[in-house]
Structures are given as C-alpha cells and as structure tokens.
Design a protein around this motif. Structure first.
Motif, PDB file in Angstrom:
ATOM      1  N   HIS A 144       0.833  -1.202   0.000  1.00 12.35           N
ATOM      2  CA  HIS A 144       0.000   0.000   0.000  1.00 12.35           C
ATOM      3  C   HIS A 144       0.873   1.261   0.000  1.00 12.35           C
ATOM      4  O   HIS A 144       0.578   2.234  -0.725  1.00 12.35           O
TER       5      HIS A 144
ATOM      6  N   GLU B 242       2.273   1.684  -3.468  1.00 14.42           N
ATOM      7  CA  GLU B 242       1.291   2.224  -4.414  1.00 14.42           C
ATOM      8  C   GLU B 242       1.077   3.724  -4.197  1.00 14.42           C
ATOM      9  O   GLU B 242       0.960   4.496  -5.165  1.00 14.42           O
TER      10      GLU B 242
ATOM     11  N   GLN C 264       1.835   6.570  -7.067  1.00 15.42           N
ATOM     12  CA  GLN C 264       0.840   7.535  -7.529  1.00 15.42           C
ATOM     13  C   GLN C 264       1.334   8.972  -7.358  1.00 15.42           C
ATOM     14  O   GLN C 264       1.126   9.827  -8.229  1.00 15.42           O
TER      15      GLN C 264
ATOM     16  N   ASP D 110      -3.739 -10.610  -6.863  1.00 14.50           N
ATOM     17  CA  ASP D 110      -4.358  -9.506  -7.594  1.00 14.50           C
ATOM     18  C   ASP D 110      -4.253  -8.201  -6.820  1.00 14.50           C
ATOM     19  O   ASP D 110      -4.013  -7.142  -7.404  1.00 14.50           O
ATOM     20  N   ASN D 111      -4.401  -8.266  -5.514  1.00 10.96           N
ATOM     21  CA  ASN D 111      -4.289  -7.059  -4.695  1.00 10.96           C
ATOM     22  C   ASN D 111      -2.853  -6.529  -4.692  1.00 10.96           C
ATOM     23  O   ASN D 111      -2.627  -5.310  -4.753  1.00 10.96           O
TER      24      ASN D 111
ATOM     25  N   ARG E 277      -2.255  -5.017  -8.433  1.00  8.57           N
ATOM     26  CA  ARG E 277      -3.061  -3.922  -8.978  1.00  8.57           C
ATOM     27  C   ARG E 277      -3.479  -2.915  -7.915  1.00  8.57           C
ATOM     28  O   ARG E 277      -2.964  -1.804  -7.872  1.00  8.57           O
ATOM     29  N   ARG E 278      -4.399  -3.306  -7.072  1.00  9.15           N
ATOM     30  CA  ARG E 278      -4.978  -2.314  -6.144  1.00  9.15           C
ATOM     31  C   ARG E 278      -4.037  -1.974  -4.997  1.00  9.15           C
ATOM     32  O   ARG E 278      -3.930  -0.814  -4.604  1.00  9.15           O
ATOM     33  N   ARG E 279      -3.412  -2.985  -4.423  1.00  9.04           N
ATOM     34  CA  ARG E 279      -2.459  -2.801  -3.312  1.00  9.04           C
ATOM     35  C   ARG E 279      -3.119  -2.062  -2.140  1.00  9.04           C
ATOM     36  O   ARG E 279      -2.625  -1.060  -1.637  1.00  9.04           O
ATOM     37  N   GLU E 280      -4.242  -2.586  -1.712  1.00  7.97           N
ATOM     38  CA  GLU E 280      -4.969  -1.995  -0.589  1.00  7.97           C
ATOM     39  C   GLU E 280      -4.579  -2.708   0.713  1.00  7.97           C
ATOM     40  O   GLU E 280      -4.238  -3.896   0.714  1.00  7.97           O
TER      41      GLU E 280
END
Length: 580
Positions: free
Chosen positions: A217, A220, A224, A441-442, A445-448
C-alpha cells in the motif's frame, strides 16, 4: 407452777403444729393455759382458739435456731387470703413487666447568691461596687432596625465568603479540567506516535501478511505521487524517460519486498509447523458443571507430545556431537517400529550422518543432510498411521472420498480447492477466485491494506459481545464493512469529521436495539463513549443531524437488502424498533 405452765404451753403449741400439718378440715378446739393475774396464781380458765386452714402453703420467710436445744424458730407473716378470680373460659398468657427507669435531678440555680444592704448595725463595703448610669432610651422600632442592619452585615459577609468558595471551586475544577485535557492530549499524541512507530517497524521488518499489505500500500501511494508529479512537471520525451525510471525503481522495490517475503515465509513456516505439532499434543479439555476445566491425556496425545519433543530437538542447531548422536539413535528407534519406504530412507540417512560424524566431517557440510532428515521426520509425523492425533487437524483428509465433498474450481489458478479457501461474500451467487489469487491480484493492482478496517470490525464485535443480547448481524458483516465506511460514512467521524481510521469506531446509534448497518454511527473513541451515555437522542442532537444519520441508515439498508442472508434479519430489527 411456772414449770407446769411452760410444759402445758409447749404442749399446746406442739398440738397446733400437728394440726397445721393435717389436711384442711374443720377447726379443732385447742386449750391454752394462761395465768390470770386478777384471780391469783392458782386460778386458770380455758380459751377457745379457732384455727383457719390455709388453702396454700405459706412461703418460708427465714428464722433462727437455738444452738443449745436445736429448736428451730421460723419467722411468721400475716397475709389475707387472695381473692380468686372467676374463670373466663379462655386461656390467658401473661409476661413480665419492666419498671420504668427513674432518674432524679436537682432543680437548683448554679450560683445561689444573696444581697445585703447597709443598715444600722451592719456595714457593707462599697469599694467593689460599680456605678451604672442609664443609657439613651430607644424604642422597639429602633431596636429592630439595628437588628436588621446587623443581619444585613452578616448576610453580606456570608455571601462574600460563599461567592469566594464558589469561585475557588470553579478555579479548581478548571485547573483539573485543563490538566486532564493536557494529559489526554499527551496520551493521544503518544498513542499516535506509537502507532506510527509500530507501523514503520512493520514496514521495515515485515513478518505477516498484513505487514506486506502495508508495504504494498505504501509502494502504491508512492507510485501515484511520483506519477502525478511527473505528469505535472514534465512533458514529451522527458516525461516518458521519467516514467521508465519510475517503473524500474518500482520493479526493484517489488523484488526487495519479494526477498523479504521469502525470508519471512521461512520463519513463519517453522513457527507454523511447531504450532501444528503443539496443537496435536494438546490434552483433551472439557468444562465441568462447576466451571472448572478438566484435562486428560490419551495415548495418542502422549505419542504426539513425544514426537513433538523429538522434532524440536532435531531441528535445533549447535548441538554437541554426543547429544546429536544420541538423538539420531532415538529417532532411528522411533521410526524403526514401522516398516515402510519412508522409515527405511530415514534410517539410511541417520546411518550416513552417524558415519560422517565419526569421520569428523565439518558441520557446514552436514547441513543439507540434517535438513533432509528433519523434513522426512516431519513427513513421518504427519502420517496418521504413525501419529493418529494428526488426522483431526490435517487439511487433506486421509480418506480420498472426502476430497470430493465441498471442493470448488478456481478459474484463476485452475485448481480444485476446498470451500474454506474461497472468500464467499454474502451477496455472491457463484464461487469466485480463491484467497491466493485475490491476494496476488491485490499486490499487483490495487495494493490496498485492510488492517484498519479489520481493527474496526474487531472492536465492533468485541463491544457487541459485551451486550450479551444475542447479536448476530455484526458477525455476518465482513468485506461489506469497508463499503460502509468508504461510501456511506465517507471515512470520517459523523460529529468531528476526523479521518484517522485508527481512532474511529462503529457503535450503535440506538443502544437499546441490536447493531446493524441501519443502526450504527461512525465516531471517534471519545465521541463513542459520550454517545453511549446518552438517554434521549432527540434532545442531545439537532434535528438536521438526526435527519442526516437516518438518511445514511436508509442507504445502508438499501444496499444490504440485496444480500439474501440479511433480508431475513430485517423483520427482527423492525420488531425491536417497534418494541423500544
């Protein structure tokens, strides 16, 4: 004559005593000889004495005894015959009466004095006399006026003293309040610093899945921010070159995180194996009627505990050669009880290590052989035939027919896995991807990071368990809590708009009803404590605030109405609302 008279008198009194001892009857005539002084010493006359028979025995009132003759003389007493009360026909009871306590007091002045004036023949000194002259005469109205003025003066001083006490009390309360606020501020600041330091420590030394989620997280968020900065400041070829450099840096960071994950997996794997074996070696426990826990060891738990101790010893490093040789012989004797291909391989490896140790081979060259022995012995422990207690804990059942029950196909990794390996939301109609595919997948892509939402859910379930009112909805909500916090409540407190998820908690809106997505509010910890102390929400909050909360409840109810499991709980919550 006197002697004869004395004999006759004593005889007459003896006859009287004998008559008294006889049973009651009519009066008997008794002659008493008495001397008549008028007629001379030789004349006598008889006197008739009538004796009345008593109906009760007279009490003994004391007496004396003649020491010489031994005759006893009793004290006599006279008492009229008590009047007999007539029978009433009912049984009467009486009790002893207590006399009143009497006390004597003297009614006399404390200082009795007397006065004496000078007169003829008496001189009284006047050296100590005081001369009193009458003062100014004042009326009753003036007297009451003076008393009123004195009362006003007393009231002024009392009110001044009372006001000063109130002010001092308010100052003391203010001082305590400011000190408490400063202490709370320091506590919150310290807790926040501890959380940040702990989070930073978890990022630097990740060990669990949640630690790596925090790392991804943070990665990511950094990507961004860098992408936004590059797009804002650069353009053309420079922008493309900067994005390529950013991609290379991201790749290096992902590779570094992967290396950390491999190291953590090794440590976690060893801990998981020891936890697994320790769970097998636990004795049987059950709770008795009096609340005491009873433990019992069976032959299978004792066998599992023995294998656990052997595995723990064989997996240790830096053991002296003598102890290592004894341990290998113990393992050989343990596995040789069962004849199979696995035990034969373990025996061969043990013989090889013993032979190499006798040749004084360096320990660094024996490391691979020892790991192989440890791995094969762990495989030996996990076989239910050799360790029956393992059959209850293994994920893969010994019976192959049981594999066909509750097994689903993952379309992402194309593996057949049990139902426990799939995250099944309450509103889903089909089986999706497994836990491992969702995790990959986390990370890609999302890395939450779901740590903050998990903490909020744990605090909510713990608070609901304390109510002890059979709450069920809170234990059905899992992934949907994140949707509620982000989309309905906006990740902020409903009162103070605080956006720190570490400090936010979800509590009941109406504490008399069970918690549900349509009976909740998102607040900070201090606000939640104050909210739960309220008795009337309509008096505590404004109408506009209550209207906003009700609107959020309607949105949550509309969203959860799509879930079949939640639909059956709507009627239960409506009944509780109508009852309250």
């Amino acid at each position: 004559m006197q002697a004869d008279e004395g004999c006759k008198l004593s005889a007459s009194w003896e006859q009287e005593g004998a008559a008294l001892q006889e049973p009651p009857g009519e009066g008997l005539g008794l002659h008493e000889v008495m001397e008549d002084g008028n007629q001379g010493s030789d004349s006598f006359h008889d006197v008739a004495v009538k004796i009345e028979r008593p109906t009760f025995r007279k009490p003994f009132l004391g007496g004396f005894k003649n020491r010489v003759t031994g005759v006893e003389f009793h004290n006599a007493g006279s008492q009229t015959v008590p009047k007999k009360r007539p029978e009433k026909g009912t049984t009467l009871f009486c009790r002893e009466t207590q006399t009143a306590l009497e006390r004597n007091r003297y009614q006399q002045t404390t200082n009795p004095t007397s006065t004496q004036m000078t007169k003829r023949g008496v001189y009284v000194s006047n050296l100590t006399d005081k001369l009193i002259t009458p003062g100014k005469y004042f009326t009753a109205e003036e007297y009451h006026k003076r008393r009123l003025e004195a009362v006003i003066v007393l009231q002024k001083n009392f009110r001044r003293w009372y006001a000063r006490k109130i002010v001092e009390n308010l100052k003391e309360k203010k001082r305590l309040r400011l000190a408490w606020e400063a202490q709370e501020e320091l506590r919150k600041k310290k807790e926040k610093e501890d959380k940040l330091r702990m989070e930073q420590e978890r990022k630097l030394n990740p060990k669990t899945k949640e630690d790596f989620d925090l790392l991804y997280h943070a990665l990511e968020c950094w990507r961004q921010e860098e992408t936004e900065r590059i797009n804002r400041t650069l353009s053309g070829a420079e922008r493309k070159a900067a994005l390529c450099g950013l991609l290379e840096e991201e790749t290096e960071l992902i590779a570094s995180i992967g290396r950390h994950k491999l190291n953590a997996d090794k440590d976690n794997q060893q801990k998981a194996v020891l936890h697994f074996l320790d769970k097998c070696a636990q004795p049987k426990r059950w709770k008795a009627f009096d609340g005491k826990i009873t433990e019992m060891d069976t032959q299978y738990t004792l066998r599992a505990r023995e294998l656990l101790e052997i595995y723990r010893s064989v997996s240790m490093n830096d053991i002296p050669n003598d102890e290592r040789r004894d341990l290998l012989l113990l393992i050989r004797g343990t596995v040789k009880e069962h004849e199979c291909k696995l035990t034969e391989e373990i025996v061969q490896l043990i013989d090889r290590e013993v032979d190499l140790m006798s040749r004084e081979v360096k320990e660094c060259n024996l490391e691979g052989l020892r790991k192989r022995i440890c791995t094969l012995f762990l495989q030996f422990i996990k076989i239910p035939k050799f360790n029956p207690e393992v059959a209850k804990i293994l994920k893969v059942p010994p019976d192959p027919l049981k594999l066909y029950k509750n097994v689903h196909f993952c379309r992402s990794c194309e593996n057949y896995l049990p139902a426990t390996e799939f995250p099944i939301p309450a509103n889903s109609r089909t089986i999706g991807r497994c836990h491992l595919c969702c995790k990959l997948d986390n990370e890609a892509r999302r890395r939450e990071s779901f740590l903050k939402y998990r903490l909020i859910l744990e605090n909510l379930r713990k608070s609901e368990a304390d109510y002890q009112d059979d709450a069920r909805i809170v234990f059905l909500v899992q992934q949907h809590l994140q949707y509620m916090i982000e989309n309905i409540w906006g990740c902020q407190s409903a009162l103070s708009a605080c956006s720190d998820l570490y400090d936010l908690v979800m509590v009941r809106w109406d504490k008399q009803q069970e918690w549900s997505p349509w009976n909740t509010i998102l607040l900070t910890k201090d606000e939640a404590d104050a909210h739960l102390k309220l008795h009337n929400l309509q008096e505590a909050y404004e109408a506009s605030f209550i209207h906003g909360i009700k609107h959020k409840h309607i949105r949550a109810k509309k969203y959860f109405a799509q879930i079949p499991v939640m639909a059956s709980l709507f009627h239960r919550s409506d009944k509780q609302a109508n009852a309250s």
